[in-house]
Design an enzyme around this catalytic site. Structure first.
Site, PDB file in Angstrom:
ATOM      1  CE  LYS A  68      -3.873  -0.364   8.403  1.00  0.00           C
ATOM      2  NZ  LYS A  68      -2.530  -0.474   9.012  1.00  0.00           N
ATOM      3  CB  THR A  69      -5.582  -7.490   7.029  1.00  0.00           C
ATOM      4  OG1 THR A  69      -5.061  -6.429   6.228  1.00  0.00           O
ATOM      5  CG2 THR A  69      -6.163  -8.566   6.148  1.00  0.00           C
ATOM      6  CG  ASP A 113      -4.863  -3.417   2.896  1.00  0.00           C
ATOM      7  OD1 ASP A 113      -4.914  -2.462   3.704  1.00  0.00           O
ATOM      8  OD2 ASP A 113      -3.964  -4.280   2.917  1.00  0.00           O
ATOM      9  CB  THR A 162      -0.657   3.376   6.023  1.00  0.00           C
ATOM     10  OG1 THR A 162      -0.666   3.706   4.630  1.00  0.00           O
ATOM     11  CG2 THR A 162      -0.492   1.892   6.187  1.00  0.00           C
ATOM     12  NE  ARG A 221       1.742  -7.621   8.175  1.00  0.00           N
ATOM     13  CZ  ARG A 221       1.147  -6.690   7.430  1.00  0.00           C
ATOM     14  NH1 ARG A 221       1.863  -5.911   6.669  1.00  0.00           N
ATOM     15  NH2 ARG A 221      -0.158  -6.551   7.456  1.00  0.00           N
TER      16      ARG A 221
END
Ligand code: ADE
Length: 342
Positions: A68-69, A113, A162, A221
């Protein structure tokens, strides 16, 4: 504890942050996977570029570690704009946000975020900023209190969460674009691992990339983190070349099994199956038994176990599946046992 897990999607350490930035794709063309999302985003960006306008506010939602980032940075790069990044819990006072908002230029991106963790006061403050590009700032107190209406430049807010379900309806409604980021299939993760290995100057066999991918819980990740652990192992125990056998050995040594489950996952499943006879069991009870924060379980442990069908969320609590018991080599409590107990 979750902090030490190497298979969690979030919780990035500062040194990892640096590697994360090195491995992060800068453009949509470098971005692997999420094809549907990528196609839609490509059209949105091209349309905005053609019109010379900022894009609408964007909400990315999905489990941690899925990019997302990264996507927010890609949008800024593709639009040739600046990105200012912050997070819901970091914005405590309206003054904090006021400073950020008034410093934004036309077309800049404000990335927030964990946007579901904004305080109600900050949320209220942000509504007119998103809708009308202005903020109402209260100065002074009591009888001297004044509301100053401050105009803002036309910026784009990108929120990441999330837990889309925790966003208030008024905040959710102020986003024009919603993108769900989903777990990646192993083939996409294998391509990401091969790309990362190239950037890290590491030699990896395709079968090894596939083996690491299969243990990465659908999460880039985690894939990149496992790759680095395997690379360390290859450098120390071998000649640096990552083979399938070496990758599996390295990950076995880290306690990560063939599906990417670690000790905490196994403990959670084992407790539901053995202690709570397969469930249902409330998440608070599980947190207390495991001595883990409920948020950790909900954000970092459960999503993948739900995805692979090892647990189910029901109104009465969490239940484990027969497949989960089979994977762990445990006896699955039969129906009779459950009826007697609940
Ligand atoms: N690194 C992390 N996520 C990635 C992605 N989706 N594509 C390419 N490289 C990545």
């Amino acid at each position: 504890m979750a902090r030490e897990r190497i298979v969690t999607g979030n919780e990035i350490t500062p040194e990892e942050d640096q590697v994360f930035i090195t491995l992060r794709p800068d453009s949509l063309s470098e971005y692997i996977g999420q094809n549907e999302l990528r196609d839609k985003l490509e059209v949105t960006l091209e349309a905005a570029r053609q019109r010379g306008e900022a894009i609408e506010h964007v909400l990315f939602y999905g489990p941690p570690g899925l990019g997302k980032t990264t996507l927010a940075h890609i949008i800024a790069n593709e639009m040739g704009t600046r990105l200012v990044a912050t997070a819901g819990p970091a914005l405590q006072r309206t003054g904090d946000l006021m400073g950020i908002l008034t410093n934004l230029n036309e077309g800049d991106i404000l990335f927030i975020d964990e946007i579901h963790r904004l305080s109600p006061v900050i949320e209220e403050f942000i509504y007119p900023a998103m809708e009308d590009f202005k903020v109402d700032f209260v100065v002074d107190k009591g009888a001297f209190a004044k509301v100053i209406n401050v105009p803002l430049k036309k910026f784009t807010l990108i929120g990441a969460t999330t837990r889309a379900g925790l966003l208030s309806a008024p905040l959710r409604d102020r986003f024009g674009l919603y993108y769900h980021v989903d777990f990646y299939p192993a083939e996409d993760l294998a391509r990401i691992i091969i790309r990362s290995a190239r950037i890290l100057n590491t030699s990896i066999q395709p079968e090894a990339a596939q083996a690491i991918a299969e243990r990465s819980r659908g999460t880039p990740r985690i894939a990149n983190r496992l790759l680095r652990r395997v690379r360390d192992y290859a450098d120390v125990k071998s000649d640096g070349e990552i083979t399938e056998e070496l990758a599996c050995k390295a990950l076995d040594a880290e306690g990560i099994d063939s599906l990417g489950l670690d000790n905490l996952d196994r403990k959670l499943l084992q407790i539901i199956i053995d202690y709570y006879k397969g469930g249902p069991v409330g998440i608070e009870a599980l947190g207390a038994t495991l001595n883990e924060e409920v948020d950790t379980l909900v954000d970092m442990v459960e999503p993948y176990l739900l995805k692979i069908g090892f647990i189910q969320r029901t109104k009465r609590g969490r239940m484990a599946s027969a497949e989960a018991a089979r994977h762990l080599g445990l006896n699955f409590p039969g129906k009779d046992t459950q009826q007697r107990l609940f």
